[in-house]
Design a protein around this motif. Sequence first.
Motif, short mmCIF file in Angstrom:
data_model
loop_
_atom_site.label_atom_id
_atom_site.label_comp_id
_atom_site.label_asym_id
_atom_site.label_seq_id
_atom_site.Cartn_x
_atom_site.Cartn_y
_atom_site.Cartn_z
N SER A 369 56.68 70.79 41.59
CA SER A 369 55.47 71.55 41.94
C SER A 369 54.24 70.65 41.91
N LYS A 371 54.20 67.42 42.28
CA LYS A 371 54.31 66.49 43.40
C LYS A 371 53.78 67.15 44.68
N ASN A 372 54.19 68.39 44.93
CA ASN A 372 53.74 69.10 46.14
C ASN A 372 52.24 69.33 46.13
N LEU A 373 51.70 69.67 44.95
CA LEU A 373 50.25 69.86 44.87
C LEU A 373 49.51 68.56 45.21
N LEU A 375 50.63 66.07 47.03
CA LEU A 375 50.81 65.76 48.45
C LEU A 375 49.89 66.60 49.34
N LYS A 376 49.54 67.80 48.84
CA LYS A 376 48.66 68.69 49.62
C LYS A 376 47.18 68.43 49.36
N GLY A 377 46.90 67.40 48.50
CA GLY A 377 45.49 67.02 48.34
C GLY A 377 44.89 67.24 46.98
N SER A 378 45.64 67.85 46.06
CA SER A 378 45.10 68.03 44.71
C SER A 378 44.92 66.66 44.04
N LYS A 436 52.96 58.18 41.11
CA LYS A 436 52.21 57.91 42.33
C LYS A 436 52.05 56.39 42.47
#
Length: 697
Positions: A369, A371-373, A375-378, A436
Amino acid sequence: MGLMTFMRTKMGYFLVGGIAVVLALFVLEPLLQQGSAIFGSSRNEVGSIDGEKISYEAFNTKVDQTTAQFKQQYGAMNPQMQAMAVEQAWQYEVANVLLNKEYGRVGLSVSGDELFDLIQGKKPSPLIMQYFGNPQTGQIDHAAIINSLKAQSKDPNLKMQWDLLQNEIEKQALQQKYNNLVSNSVYVTSLEANDEYVNRNKLASLKYVNLDYSSVLDKDAKLTDADYQAYFDANKKRFFNPTETRSLEYVSFSIKPTATDSALIKTQIEKLAADFQTTPNDSLFAANNSDVKVPYTYITKGKLDPAVDSVIFNYQAGSFYGPKFSGNSYKLIKVIGNRVSPDSVKASHILIDPSKVGGEEKAMKLADSLKNLALKGSSFAELAKTYSVDGSKEHGGELGTFARGAMVPAFENAAFDGKTGDIKVVRSQFGVHVIKIEKQIGASKVVKLAYIEKALAPSQKTRDAAYKKALAFLNEVKSDNFNALAQKNGYTVGVADRITPTQGYAPGLDNPRQVIRDAYDAKKGTVLPQVYTMDNDYVVVKLTAIQPKGQLALEDVKKQIEPMVLNAKKAQILTEKMNAALSGASNIDGVAQKLGKSAVDVENLVFANPVIPGLAQENKFTGAVFGSQAGKLSKAIDGEKGVYAFIVTGFTNPAPLDNTYKQKQTMLSSIAQRAFGNAFQVLQDKADIKDNRVKFY
């Protein structure tokens, strides 16, 4: 991986390392062990320093910390390094007790304001610089210091580490003050400055003739007890023993591999190579069969034995190398893969502890979760501050730049195998990481190997045969026939002279600690009661001499001084010969002619560098030259290598010293560097120090 985590896990090593740095900073002389009453104290006391008893338990903790630091820096330990760890811990104890008493005596202290400035102010302690400084910019991360100090209220372990750190900072500051106090107490007079300048710049030209001691055969220089006594009386101060020592003789029985052993091992290696080439599980097979563990991950050039390293990086994936014998071992290698990889990586991470989120499955879901956040710009930094359990969270998860070998394999593989901008999730023994990859730097070839190394070792049959011979010698030998029995059996007797109680080495004995411990519990002339195991030998040992602490007697040093007494006797013979040649001579060439020699010219001899070109360092000769008059034939001078006569042909005086202040400062700087060490040596000499370490280590 983060700063606070580092402080929690590495503080033990850091304290020992910090202490070592402080001691090295002031160029301490090696601390000599004090006290010869080795076995007179409590069973649990390593020693005492000016009345303060040092318990084994407390001292051994410091030894363990120092040993751990050495292992971290150098890898595997050996007996010499273990002895160094014990010595460093003892040095710290001596320095801690004696210096703290001295600080109190002279009224030195560190105020609260000073301590604040050393930790958070504009004059940070070197220890703060080391652990909170940026090595590239030299700047202190004050925010990290403040955050870590604030975190003490919620973390008792961190508070304990900060208490220890502040204590070491205060000790370092006190030592610096004391060093300044001592250094500022020394001075150089104008007369001393001028003498030093002249000694380094005045030149002498001369001609000399010499008679070398080697020109007299040893058999022609017959020594008497009076000769030994005369030399001893004239040089008595040279024979002061700062600590009790022992001298040993020993006979070695080799357990190195025989030709039969080598042939047998080669056969075994060839079979192992055949099995290795066909095994379905390369890494497991290598791990089970190798004496040396090479990580099953990509490695850079320069990590292997040079003979292997020079060729293996040219092999293609799937290639097999070996058996290759180099050093003292056979190497078998499968090249699993090779590629071009970054030299270093800059990365950040979020560390999740599965035990705090309900297990590994939930930890992996949380990591995915996050990682996805990201990747979406968080903001990865903000996510790290919120979710990471690692100390690096205070810096947004930043780990800085690291090379291969700095991280655990799972983390390293993810960081080096990806590309800049990737975000990866991996498991390690520390938990679940969200990584990262900020930047990858450089590029060089790396290889992944299944690596087997088998040492060439003696067989049990070889060991048993050597031990049987050693045991037979031990059972037959007595204190009065050690050398005779060894000679009868064709054995060579080795000598290990003047061994100190805590020494980690001895000539010919590569693992001597048990030998030394037993020697310090034995009487002079005793054959020690067991066969001792070295790395490549069994040895039988006799204690031949005990040199007590303090002024030694002639009997203690008679064997040691025999070469010098022999030269002194030869000097008497050659002085008579030189005086006969000098009698009636008006110049050095006439003296040389009588001796059947030629006079030698020397240009530009300097008092501060008393070396006769092409011959030797001759202090007495050089002193006589600069104390003589030009044009006057000298008397016979007995030196280190022979007997001399000379005539000075001229002196060249330097220009007058035009800057006495600069000369004084140069000399003062040199003296000040030694001042602390000399002062500490005086404290040590006057202290009542009992050192019983030989009972325990």
